[in-house]
Motif scaffolding. Sequence first.
Motif, PDB file in Angstrom:
ATOM      1  N   ARG A   1      -5.905  -2.408  -0.367  1.00 40.48           N
ATOM      2  CA  ARG A   1      -6.810  -1.371  -0.885  1.00 40.48           C
ATOM      3  C   ARG A   1      -6.901  -1.387  -2.411  1.00 40.48           C
ATOM      4  N   ILE A   2      -7.118  -2.571  -2.950  1.00 38.09           N
ATOM      5  CA  ILE A   2      -7.310  -2.707  -4.389  1.00 38.09           C
ATOM      6  C   ILE A   2      -8.688  -3.311  -4.635  1.00 38.09           C
ATOM      7  N   PRO A   3      -9.578  -2.600  -5.302  1.00 34.50           N
ATOM      8  CA  PRO A   3     -10.916  -3.137  -5.553  1.00 34.50           C
ATOM      9  C   PRO A   3     -10.897  -4.295  -6.536  1.00 34.50           C
ATOM     10  N   ILE A   4     -11.935  -5.106  -6.453  1.00 30.67           N
ATOM     11  CA  ILE A   4     -12.021  -6.307  -7.295  1.00 30.67           C
ATOM     12  C   ILE A   4     -12.092  -5.949  -8.780  1.00 30.67           C
ATOM     13  N   ASN A   5     -13.012  -5.073  -9.089  1.00 27.26           N
ATOM     14  CA  ASN A   5     -13.291  -4.794 -10.499  1.00 27.26           C
ATOM     15  C   ASN A   5     -12.862  -3.382 -10.882  1.00 27.26           C
ATOM     16  N   PHE A   6     -11.641  -3.032 -10.494  1.00 20.98           N
ATOM     17  CA  PHE A   6     -11.143  -1.713 -10.877  1.00 20.98           C
ATOM     18  C   PHE A   6     -11.061  -1.615 -12.387  1.00 20.98           C
ATOM     19  N   GLN A   7     -11.734  -0.605 -12.911  1.00 21.48           N
ATOM     20  CA  GLN A   7     -11.744  -0.394 -14.346  1.00 21.48           C
ATOM     21  C   GLN A   7     -10.652   0.605 -14.717  1.00 21.48           C
ATOM     22  N   PRO A   8      -9.644   0.189 -15.446  1.00 20.09           N
ATOM     23  CA  PRO A   8      -8.590   1.118 -15.839  1.00 20.09           C
ATOM     24  C   PRO A   8      -9.172   2.332 -16.569  1.00 20.09           C
TER      25      PRO A   8
ATOM     26  N   ARG B   1       8.334  -5.922 -11.569  1.00 18.85           N
ATOM     27  CA  ARG B   1       8.688  -7.080 -10.752  1.00 18.85           C
ATOM     28  C   ARG B   1       7.466  -7.939 -10.406  1.00 18.85           C
ATOM     29  N   ASN B   2       6.299  -7.553 -10.934  1.00 20.16           N
ATOM     30  CA  ASN B   2       5.049  -8.301 -10.718  1.00 20.16           C
ATOM     31  C   ASN B   2       4.647  -8.357  -9.248  1.00 20.16           C
ATOM     32  N   VAL B   3       4.799  -7.225  -8.563  1.00 22.30           N
ATOM     33  CA  VAL B   3       4.358  -7.100  -7.177  1.00 22.30           C
ATOM     34  C   VAL B   3       3.005  -6.384  -7.165  1.00 22.30           C
ATOM     35  N   ARG B   4       2.081  -6.958  -6.440  1.00 22.92           N
ATOM     36  CA  ARG B   4       0.739  -6.379  -6.339  1.00 22.92           C
ATOM     37  C   ARG B   4       0.783  -5.159  -5.399  1.00 22.92           C
ATOM     38  N   PHE B   5       0.231  -4.029  -5.849  1.00 26.98           N
ATOM     39  CA  PHE B   5       0.242  -2.843  -5.001  1.00 26.98           C
ATOM     40  C   PHE B   5      -0.832  -1.849  -5.439  1.00 26.98           C
TER      41      PHE B   5
ATOM     42  N   VAL C   1     -16.589  -5.137  -2.616  1.00 29.70           N
ATOM     43  CA  VAL C   1     -15.884  -4.122  -3.402  1.00 29.70           C
ATOM     44  C   VAL C   1     -14.405  -4.475  -3.555  1.00 29.70           C
ATOM     45  N   PHE C   2     -13.786  -4.904  -2.436  1.00 27.12           N
ATOM     46  CA  PHE C   2     -12.346  -5.114  -2.431  1.00 27.12           C
ATOM     47  C   PHE C   2     -11.926  -6.580  -2.494  1.00 27.12           C
ATOM     48  N   GLY C   3     -12.785  -7.491  -2.093  1.00 29.59           N
ATOM     49  CA  GLY C   3     -12.448  -8.905  -2.160  1.00 29.59           C
ATOM     50  C   GLY C   3     -11.140  -9.213  -1.460  1.00 29.59           C
ATOM     51  N   SER C   4     -10.279  -9.962  -2.123  1.00 32.27           N
ATOM     52  CA  SER C   4      -8.999 -10.339  -1.527  1.00 32.27           C
ATOM     53  C   SER C   4      -8.020  -9.176  -1.467  1.00 32.27           C
ATOM     54  N   GLY C   5      -8.366  -8.038  -2.057  1.00 38.03           N
ATOM     55  CA  GLY C   5      -7.496  -6.863  -2.035  1.00 38.03           C
ATOM     56  C   GLY C   5      -7.838  -5.879  -0.943  1.00 38.03           C
TER      57      GLY C   5
ATOM     58  N   TRP D   1       0.900  -1.161   0.000  1.00 33.62           N
ATOM     59  CA  TRP D   1       0.000   0.000   0.000  1.00 33.62           C
ATOM     60  C   TRP D   1       0.936   1.207   0.000  1.00 33.62           C
ATOM     61  N   ALA D   2       1.144   1.814  -1.156  1.00 34.21           N
ATOM     62  CA  ALA D   2       2.181   2.839  -1.319  1.00 34.21           C
ATOM     63  C   ALA D   2       1.562   4.232  -1.378  1.00 34.21           C
ATOM     64  N   THR D   3       2.124   5.143  -0.581  1.00 41.92           N
ATOM     65  CA  THR D   3       1.596   6.502  -0.513  1.00 41.92           C
ATOM     66  C   THR D   3       2.604   7.503  -1.064  1.00 41.92           C
ATOM     67  N   PHE D   4       2.119   8.351  -1.958  1.00 40.34           N
ATOM     68  CA  PHE D   4       2.918   9.414  -2.565  1.00 40.34           C
ATOM     69  C   PHE D   4       2.795  10.672  -1.707  1.00 40.34           C
ATOM     70  N   HIS D   5       3.937  11.245  -1.319  1.00 43.98           N
ATOM     71  CA  HIS D   5       3.967  12.474  -0.526  1.00 43.98           C
ATOM     72  C   HIS D   5       4.650  13.560  -1.355  1.00 43.98           C
TER      73      HIS D   5
END
Length: 287
Positions: A278-285, A134-138, A270-274, A111-115
């Motif tokens: 904090r990643i929603p299931i059906n995030f639409q790009p 690197r195929n890391v989920r974030f 909304v978020f399922g396994s994410g 869970w990465a935050t931009f400051h």
Amino acid sequence: MHITILYRGSLISCNYGCEYCPFAKRQQTAAELAIDKQSLERFVNWVAENSQHQFSILFTPWGEALIQKWYQQALIKLTQMFHVNKAAIQTNLSCNLDWVEECNKERLALWATFHPEWVSRQSFLNRCLELDKRNVRFSAGVVGFPQFKDEIAALRRELPKHIYLWINAVKRELPNLSDEDRNFFESIDPLFHLNTQHYTSFGHQCRAGKSAISVDGDGTMRRCHFIKELIGNIYDLNWSDNLCDRSCINQTCHCHIGYVHLEYLELEKVFGSGILERIPINFQPLK
């Protein structure tokens, strides 16, 4: 039994100095950091020894943890455990990322935050692109101050479209937030409205204290970060006997890591396994 743990040890030091954060630019002594390291290693060993349970773990440190090697090592070890479904952490993403190659990436999430006031957008973006390569989920995100709108808009344009960019609502500023600013934040984060609420929680059933707990460096269990009442200690022999149905005793809940566990909100849909990263299931790009 599957148990979600929000772990927050004694680390309160950070390499950034955000003015809204009480732990900004705070440094701890070597002795204080050694205590945090020892506590974290004890926790990781405890997880390993309790393989009769399934765990999902989110580290929610007051400071920046991933600049400390022991948090990197903890994530490496936890993601290698068959009974750990996920190990995730909140971070400003200022650390070197080579360590992620030692993790089981199917169980790692950030869970990465931009400051914007402490790091250039290009530097943060480069780290995000590296994670993606690197195929890391974030997920990536930023606190929703209107003065950062240009940086936020640029970050959204430059991030890969499949990466979810969340906006944390500044609750105290919401009454003064213009319609233009609110619409802007919603155009970036289609779920921004979820984070603008003080959800009624008193008397409502919550997974906190039943299948989700907060744990500190001493092993003290609380139902969540926002209720001080103790419900046991994970290092007690019969610690799991303290997990039971509980209704919330706070009037409202307004933080993502809290209200996602309120049962009536059904945010697992909304978020399922994410839900931890904090990643929603059906995030639409975005188009």
